[in-house]
Scaffold this motif. Structure first.
Motif, PDB file in Angstrom:
ATOM      1  N   ILE A 284     -83.942 -40.747  37.704  1.00  0.00           N
ATOM      2  CA  ILE A 284     -83.669 -39.715  38.953  1.00  0.00           C
ATOM      3  C   ILE A 284     -83.575 -40.515  40.142  1.00  0.00           C
ATOM      4  CG2 ILE A 284     -85.327 -38.145  40.313  1.00  0.00           C
ATOM      5  CD1 ILE A 284     -84.856 -37.408  37.367  1.00  0.00           C
ATOM      6  N   ARG A 285     -83.899 -41.629  40.496  1.00  0.00           N
ATOM      7  CA  ARG A 285     -83.764 -42.425  41.651  1.00  0.00           C
ATOM      8  C   ARG A 285     -82.181 -42.767  41.638  1.00  0.00           C
ATOM      9  NH1 ARG A 285     -83.327 -47.678  42.893  1.00  0.00           N
ATOM     10  NH2 ARG A 285     -84.235 -48.417  41.116  1.00  0.00           N
ATOM     11  N   TYR A 344     -93.176 -42.085  36.930  1.00  0.00           N
ATOM     12  CA  TYR A 344     -93.019 -42.984  37.956  1.00  0.00           C
ATOM     13  C   TYR A 344     -93.760 -44.208  37.369  1.00  0.00           C
ATOM     14  CZ  TYR A 344     -91.411 -39.550  41.119  1.00  0.00           C
ATOM     15  OH  TYR A 344     -90.771 -38.566  42.109  1.00  0.00           O
ATOM     16  N   ASP A 345     -93.105 -45.650  37.455  1.00  0.00           N
ATOM     17  CA  ASP A 345     -93.630 -46.873  37.645  1.00  0.00           C
ATOM     18  C   ASP A 345     -93.775 -47.028  38.987  1.00  0.00           C
ATOM     19  OD1 ASP A 345     -90.961 -46.928  38.128  1.00  0.00           O
ATOM     20  OD2 ASP A 345     -90.824 -49.099  37.510  1.00  0.00           O
ATOM     21  N   SER A 346     -94.476 -48.308  39.348  1.00  0.00           N
ATOM     22  CA  SER A 346     -94.814 -48.617  40.657  1.00  0.00           C
ATOM     23  C   SER A 346     -93.537 -48.925  41.440  1.00  0.00           C
ATOM     24  CB  SER A 346     -95.609 -50.109  40.649  1.00  0.00           C
ATOM     25  OG  SER A 346     -96.756 -49.760  40.303  1.00  0.00           O
ATOM     26  N   LEU A 347     -92.524 -49.441  41.129  1.00  0.00           N
ATOM     27  CA  LEU A 347     -91.095 -49.759  41.760  1.00  0.00           C
ATOM     28  C   LEU A 347     -90.567 -48.580  42.258  1.00  0.00           C
ATOM     29  CD1 LEU A 347     -89.117 -51.865  43.101  1.00  0.00           C
ATOM     30  CD2 LEU A 347     -88.014 -51.995  40.719  1.00  0.00           C
ATOM     31  N   ASN A 348     -90.169 -47.747  41.156  1.00  0.00           N
ATOM     32  CA  ASN A 348     -89.418 -46.649  41.582  1.00  0.00           C
ATOM     33  C   ASN A 348     -90.546 -45.537  42.350  1.00  0.00           C
ATOM     34  OD1 ASN A 348     -86.605 -46.303  40.043  1.00  0.00           O
ATOM     35  ND2 ASN A 348     -88.094 -47.437  38.668  1.00  0.00           N
ATOM     36  N   MET A 352     -89.004 -44.405  45.953  1.00  0.00           N
ATOM     37  CA  MET A 352     -88.811 -43.053  46.295  1.00  0.00           C
ATOM     38  C   MET A 352     -90.011 -42.152  47.010  1.00  0.00           C
ATOM     39  SD  MET A 352     -87.738 -42.228  42.369  1.00  0.00           S
ATOM     40  CE  MET A 352     -87.361 -40.273  42.584  1.00  0.00           C
ATOM     41  N   GLY A 353     -90.879 -43.186  47.700  1.00  0.00           N
ATOM     42  CA  GLY A 353     -91.944 -42.405  48.426  1.00  0.00           C
ATOM     43  C   GLY A 353     -93.043 -41.760  47.584  1.00  0.00           C
ATOM     44  N   GLN A 354     -93.197 -42.043  46.541  1.00  0.00           N
ATOM     45  CA  GLN A 354     -94.180 -41.344  45.674  1.00  0.00           C
ATOM     46  C   GLN A 354     -95.304 -42.190  45.285  1.00  0.00           C
ATOM     47  OE1 GLN A 354     -93.932 -38.014  45.072  1.00  0.00           O
ATOM     48  NE2 GLN A 354     -91.752 -37.736  46.386  1.00  0.00           N
ATOM     49  N   ARG A 355     -96.147 -41.876  44.281  1.00  0.00           N
ATOM     50  CA  ARG A 355     -97.138 -42.574  43.871  1.00  0.00           C
ATOM     51  C   ARG A 355     -96.916 -42.826  42.237  1.00  0.00           C
ATOM     52  NH1 ARG A 355    -100.886 -41.064  40.465  1.00  0.00           N
ATOM     53  NH2 ARG A 355    -101.072 -38.699  39.928  1.00  0.00           N
ATOM     54  N   THR A 356     -97.199 -44.052  41.772  1.00  0.00           N
ATOM     55  CA  THR A 356     -97.058 -44.119  40.288  1.00  0.00           C
ATOM     56  C   THR A 356     -97.859 -43.375  39.472  1.00  0.00           C
ATOM     57  OG1 THR A 356     -97.363 -45.814  38.483  1.00  0.00           O
ATOM     58  CG2 THR A 356     -98.840 -46.060  40.279  1.00  0.00           C
ATOM     59  N   THR A 357     -97.412 -42.999  38.422  1.00  0.00           N
ATOM     60  CA  THR A 357     -98.258 -42.023  37.481  1.00  0.00           C
ATOM     61  C   THR A 357     -98.712 -42.827  36.356  1.00  0.00           C
ATOM     62  OG1 THR A 357     -96.144 -41.331  36.292  1.00  0.00           O
ATOM     63  CG2 THR A 357     -96.904 -39.833  38.241  1.00  0.00           C
ATOM     64  N   GLY A 358     -98.717 -44.160  36.537  1.00  0.00           N
ATOM     65  CA  GLY A 358     -99.065 -44.850  35.090  1.00  0.00           C
ATOM     66  C   GLY A 358     -98.185 -45.026  33.805  1.00  0.00           C
ATOM     67  N   SER A 359     -96.877 -44.716  34.438  1.00  0.00           N
ATOM     68  CA  SER A 359     -96.003 -44.864  33.488  1.00  0.00           C
ATOM     69  C   SER A 359     -95.016 -46.196  33.247  1.00  0.00           C
ATOM     70  CB  SER A 359     -94.990 -43.686  33.761  1.00  0.00           C
ATOM     71  OG  SER A 359     -95.510 -42.373  33.824  1.00  0.00           O
ATOM     72  N   GLY A 360     -95.669 -47.156  33.809  1.00  0.00           N
ATOM     73  CA  GLY A 360     -94.602 -48.505  33.999  1.00  0.00           C
ATOM     74  C   GLY A 360     -95.137 -49.184  32.668  1.00  0.00           C
ATOM     75  N   ARG A 361     -94.303 -49.291  31.749  1.00  0.00           N
ATOM     76  CA  ARG A 361     -94.506 -49.947  30.397  1.00  0.00           C
ATOM     77  C   ARG A 361     -93.314 -51.050  30.052  1.00  0.00           C
ATOM     78  NH1 ARG A 361     -95.433 -45.610  25.741  1.00  0.00           N
ATOM     79  NH2 ARG A 361     -96.798 -47.361  25.075  1.00  0.00           N
TER      80      ARG A 361
END
Length: 493
Positions: A284-285, A344-348, A352-361
């Motif tokens: 997306i980014r 979202y992972d933390s970096l993206n 992108m001005g969002q919060r992570t969704t616990g998706s960094g794997r």
């Protein structure tokens, strides 16, 4: 073929080094003071954020061929990865040498890659509570390898007994008991123990004129070894054999637009590939996903609600915490056809001005985390599955999927249907072969006209690949009708 069995002795505490301690809250994977020193070194070149990821995994792999155990191996993988972020720059280095000088070199390397203005800081971390979506009474690593080998032998016997046309059976069993720790310069420190296992059986059946068909089945999850008392290897072997035998003598699939009905469960792999990857934040980014800029827009039928859920109890794709130390979440991605969110992972999320969704794997300590799916499924609808089939005058019933390819930039997908049947006058008829589904993810979702009330997860056999990394995932789907789907085949109507 002669029986060849390889064994690796369980590592001694001396060989494990700093990771030798049993996983308890009082005994971290690495000493906390060492982790804090690594974070300080990682930030010496002026990064904005640093993270230390520690992993220790004990694995088992059993392979069966020609009714014999070809190999049965156990092994250990352990190491530490250090990530430093400065703006959009990311430095990453890892070490499987756990001596402090080697770990410090990895931290300095990551710092050099992502360097900004130099600074000297000290960091303190403290334990962050995490949820618990899977508990295994006895770690899989503590189960004797002979018991694991017995599973595939039993499955082989059941598959061969199912039908005399079964000519070949290959089997495998794999598990790991993985313990991770993640600490970062925000002061967070999280640990998790992740047990994961899976049995898989492939059967080749031979019919008239030497025709051969293949069936595959298996499953598992973040479960205890006792899972196979209910999900028995005999069931697995028989189902793989049934699939192989079922399509012997199948007619050629008719090509052209058709009404397609997907069976519940593993058919969710189509949703995962054709839609899920396009909702991952890195695509997306970068603007490479067909779903970029479409939040709040209609992207599917009103009947379609897509959820990615890392909190499903004991599921293969579930996570107490992701590989950045953030709690797993249930995320509604598409709700009644409207695009609601991304993964979202933390970096993206930061960029992108969002919060992570616990998706960094990540696959292991050797890899950087990426935004990835966990368990992705379609929410159930109101239609009875038998009524969905009855309403179709002519179409294709897709019972089992094979491989597929998806281009996330335009949503185009191609999927092989390994077990398919004609639907004629509301009834599932004769089997067909060489069926392929061709389409565009969002367009296929817009053509969903019926969603069954029979939600079903896959049995726990999914692995997702991205950027050279593989992670375990789950999928799921109720019975689903899609109109005007392009079907590829060898017979032209």
């Amino acid at each position: 073929m002669p029986r060849a069995t390889a064994r690796t002795k369980r590592p001694t505490p001396a060989q494990l080094g700093p990771l030798a301690t049993r996983p308890t809250a009082a005994a971290p994977l690495l000493p906390q003071a060492l982790i804090e020193r690594l974070l300080a070194v990682a930030m010496e070149r002026g990064g904005e954020f640093a993270e230390v990821y520690v992993e220790r995994a004990l694995t088992t792999a059993v392979v069966l061929e020609e009714s014999r155990i070809k190999s049965a191996q156990t092994g250990l993988m352990q190491g530490v990865g250090v990530r430093v972020i400065s703006g959009a720059k990311v430095g990453y280095a890892y070490s499987d040498d756990l001596d402090e000088p080697a770990l410090m070199r990895a931290a300095r390397t990551a710092a050099l890659i992502a360097q900004g203005k130099g600074s000297e800081q000290s960091f303190k971390v403290s334990r962050t509570p995490s949820p618990s979506y899977y508990k295994v009474a006895m770690p899989l690593a503590d189960v004797d390898v002979a018991r694991k080998a017995e599973l595939v032998l039993r499955a082989d016997k059941a598959a061969r007994a199912f039908d005399p046309r079964v000519k070949q059976v290959n089997g495998s069993y794999a598990d790991n008991t993985k313990r991770i720790a993640v600490a970062n310069t925000l002061g967070h420190y999280t640990e998790d123990t992740q047990d994961l296992c899976r049995i898989g059986i492939q059967v080749v059946a031979e019919g008239k004129n030497k025709e051969r068909r293949t069936g595959m089945y298996g499953g598992g999850g973040r479960v205890s070894f006792s899972h196979f008392d209910a999900f028995t290897p005999e069931q697995v072997g028989r189902e793989a054999a049934r699939q192989a035998v079922a399509t012997l003598g199948a007619a050629e699939c008719q090509a052209g637009p058709q009404t397609v009905v997907l069976a519940p469960g593993w058919s969710g792999i189509l949703l995962h590939e054709a839609v899920g990857h396009g909702l991952e934040a890195d695509f997306i980014r970068k603007g490479t996903s067909l779903f970029t800029g479409k939040l709040g827009q209609k992207v599917a039928s009103d009947l379609v609600t897509v959820i990615d859920d890392g909190t499903v109890a004991n599921s293969r794709g579930s996570i107490n915490v992701d590989d950045e130390g953030n709690a797993g979440e249930r995320k509604v991605l598409i709700e009644k056809g409207v695009l609601k969110g991304y993964m979202y992972d933390s970096l993206n999320a930061k960029l992108m001005g969002q919060r992570t969704t616990g998706s960094g794997r990540r696959e292991s300590f050797k890899s950087m985390p990426l935004p990835r799916m966990t368990n992705t499924y379609l929410a159930p609808g109101d239609h009875l599955p038998e009524d969905i089939v009855k309403e179709v005058k002519k179409g294709l019933y897709c019972a089992t999927f094979g491989g597929g390819q998806v281009d996330i930039t335009n949503g185009n997908f191609v999927f092989e249907v390994s077990e398919a049947y004609q639907i004629e006058d509301g009834k599932i008829g004769r089997p067909v072969k060489n069926a392929i589904l061709i389409g565009v993810g969002p367009e296929a979702l817009k053509n969903v006209s019926r969603v069954g009330c029979d939600p079903m997860p896959d049995p726990g056999m999914g692995t997702c690949g991205k950027d050279g990394q593989s992670v375990p995932v789950g999928v799921g789907l109720p019975t689903l009708r899609i109109d005007n789907m392009t079907v590829g085949g060898t017979k032209v109507s």
